[in-house]
Design an enzyme around this catalytic site. Structure first.
Site, PDB file in Angstrom:
ATOM      1  CD  GLN A 259      -2.213  -1.648   2.557  1.00 34.61           C
ATOM      2  OE1 GLN A 259      -1.644  -1.429   3.607  1.00 34.61           O
ATOM      3  NE2 GLN A 259      -3.298  -2.200   2.658  1.00 34.61           N
TER       4      GLN A 259
ATOM      5  CD1 TRP B 298       8.147  -0.953   6.383  1.00 34.90           C
ATOM      6  CD2 TRP B 298       7.028   0.641   7.300  1.00 34.90           C
ATOM      7  NE1 TRP B 298       8.959   0.008   6.596  1.00 34.90           N
ATOM      8  CE2 TRP B 298       8.244   1.009   7.337  1.00 34.90           C
ATOM      9  CE3 TRP B 298       6.018   1.270   8.066  1.00 34.90           C
ATOM     10  CZ2 TRP B 298       8.465   2.324   7.707  1.00 34.90           C
ATOM     11  CZ3 TRP B 298       6.202   2.536   8.428  1.00 34.90           C
ATOM     12  CH2 TRP B 298       7.663   3.313   8.192  1.00 34.90           C
ATOM     13  CG  HIS B 299       1.094  -2.951   5.323  1.00 33.21           C
ATOM     14  ND1 HIS B 299       0.252  -1.817   5.428  1.00 33.21           N
ATOM     15  CD2 HIS B 299       1.634  -3.185   6.731  1.00 33.21           C
ATOM     16  CE1 HIS B 299       0.223  -1.512   6.844  1.00 33.21           C
ATOM     17  NE2 HIS B 299       0.880  -2.274   7.573  1.00 33.21           N
ATOM     18  N   PRO B 300       4.036  -5.759   2.441  1.00 29.55           N
ATOM     19  CG  PRO B 300       6.092  -6.537   2.261  1.00 29.55           C
ATOM     20  CD  PRO B 300       5.360  -5.613   2.990  1.00 29.55           C
TER      21      PRO B 300
END
Length: 497
Positions: free
Chosen positions: A280, A434-436
């Site tokens: 995101q 930080w949401h891969p």
């Protein structure tokens, strides 16, 4: 601890989801070996735990894999990932959000509908000791946004985690216990650490999975300066969206052209391994603040523990007005005196842009190529959504009750006065939330982009599973920590069944 050379189940990675799988299998009486590339600091209370991994007022930073964007983006962006027992549950901001019903129903996978996952969210929330904060507990900076959002159409909610609810501001739910970030090692591994059927080995970096006659038979491990073979009945890869595709690629499972270019024998040609990477995109805005806000926050911090992040909004753009596709995250300058910037960030939760993770060497310690291709979708939707979010933040900051508190906007400030200017700004300054996810995407074998089936089993390889954020075909409207714990709960139940 010595390295066992055989186990019924080998869990590759003692991170957010891997610890859940390991604990659930151990509770079911299975023989489980966890191999973690970083250190195992032991149970809660051990002096070996670094202070920054425990301190829930800040993001963790030690024991990092060292990944970043390199020269793939206009600016270098760090992709921090924890190399230690607990994984990214050691690093995160402790915000536990669930997303929306249409996220999980939209995956179209058996066993993964919202109604089927809801009991797992509730159980994971209990195990992770998540607390629901009240508005009265918010710091003055977070409370100011919470109050002013009402004037711009964001109602005050009790929680962010109603899967049917749309927009609104709410205090965050956090997995914090007496100021400690309560990671999955504490929540899941500690209750079973003493069991003889669970073994945990730190500083054991798995180089590849060994596949023989179409079945995973074990792993090759770098441990104490040597290369070792550990035999296993079932291998569960749980390295996360960056490390799990690398593991499969080094094992000969992945895109044929990539594997052959590195001299890796093709075991199973799966073109989707490493593809579909998305996160995101995030944009930060900052204001100068005011003497009044500084004084109120100083008093609040002197009165007790005060993290930088406490409240969050779910908001909608014109692209998805009936649900929400934005997060607003206000956070205050460090009380350790390093800055005076009062900030709020916006994140576009449903990006269209897609990138990839590809190994550049067979060396397990070599950094891969991680290219998110942020804001690269052909229609420019991602950048427009982010710019709309920033514009909404400006509108909240202009509410009379807020204006005197936030002061002048200093970033991006006068350099980007219009929505079109904001689009240009975010494209030139990409950042991540930080949401891969997505690099070992779940889907049917008939889908060439799919890597695992609905149980997490890798297509074409018996006894090999993936359980982490990489199997999400599309990121939910959430911070991904709790959804990843739920993935561990769901895959472990498939394995036990």
């Amino acid at each position: 601890m010595n390295l066992p050379l055989e186990a019924e189940y080998v869990i590759v990675g003692g991170g957010t989801a891997g610890n859940v799988v390991a604990a659930r299998l151990a509770e079911a009486g299975r023989d489980v070996l966890v191999l973690e590339a970083g250190p195992d600091f032991g149970p809660f209370g051990s002096d070996a735990w670094p202070a920054d991994l425990l301190d829930a007022t800040r993001l963790g930073h030690s024991n990092d894999w060292g990944y970043d964007s390199g020269d793939t983006l206009p600016v270098r962006v760090g992709f921090e990932r924890a190399r230690a027992i607990g994984g990214c549950s050691d690093f995160n901001g402790t915000t536990q959000t669930w997303g929306h019903r249409r996220d999980y129903d939209g995956w179209g996978a058996a066993g993964w509908t919202t109604d089927e996952l809801l009991p797992l969210f509730e159980e994971a929330t209990r195990r992770m000791r998540v607390k629901r904060y009240r508005a009265a507990e918010l710091t003055p900076w977070q409370h100011a946004w919470y109050d002013a959002g009402v004037d711009r159409g964001l109602p005050q909610l009790e929680t962010l985690n109603n899967l049917d609810e749309t927009v609104g501001f709410a205090p965050e739910d956090n997995n914090i216990v007496d100021g400690i970030r309560w990671n999955t090692a504490f929540a899941y591994l500690d209750p079973v650490r003493s069991r003889p059927n669970l073994r945990i080995v730190g500083d054991a970096h798995v180089a590849r999975v060994l596949v023989e006659n179409g079945r995973a038979e074990g792993v090759e491990v770098l441990f104490q300066g040597g290369v070792h073979t550990v035999r296993a009945g079932t291998v569960v890869v749980a390295g996360g969206a960056f490390n799990s595709p690398q593991m499969l690629q080094r094992s000969g499972i992945g895109p044929v052209v990539l594997l052959r270019s590195l001299g890796i024998p093709v075991v199973v040609p799966l073109p989707g391994v490493g593809e579909n990477l998305h996160d995101q995109p995030f944009a930060l805005m900052s204001w100068a603040g005011s003497d009044r806000m500084t004084a109120e926050m100083t008093r609040a911090r002197r009165a007790g523990w005060a993290p930088d992040e406490q409240a969050m909004a779910k908001a909608s753009s014109s692209f998805d007005p009936d649900v929400f596709d934005l997060h607003f995250l206000p956070y205050s300058p460090s009380h350790r005196g390093d800055a005076k910037r009062w900030s709020c960030g916006a994140s576009a939760l449903q990006p269209e842009s897609r990138g990839y993770v590809r190994i550049l060497s067979t060396d397990p310690e070599a950094k891969p190529l991680i290219d998110h291709r942020f804001l690269s979708d052909p229609e420019g939707r991602d950048a427009k959504v982010l710019a709309e979010g920033m514009q909404q933040l400006r509108e909240i900051a202009a509410v009379p009750r807020m204006a005197a508190l936030v002061g002048a906007e200093i970033h991006p400030g006068p350099a980007a006065p219009t929505r079109d200017d904001l689009v240009v700004h975010v494209v030139a300054n990409p950042d991540n939330y930080w949401h891969p996810v997505g690099t070992c995407a779940m889907g049917p074998a008939s889908d060439p982009a799919a890597v695992v089936d609905h149980r997490g089993q890798v297509h074409g390889v018996a006894g090999l599973y993936v359980a982490d954020a990489s199997i999400m075909p599309r990121v939910p409207r959430a911070t991904t920590a709790m959804p990843v714990v739920v993935i561990g709960e769901r895959v472990s139940r498939f394995l036990i069944e």
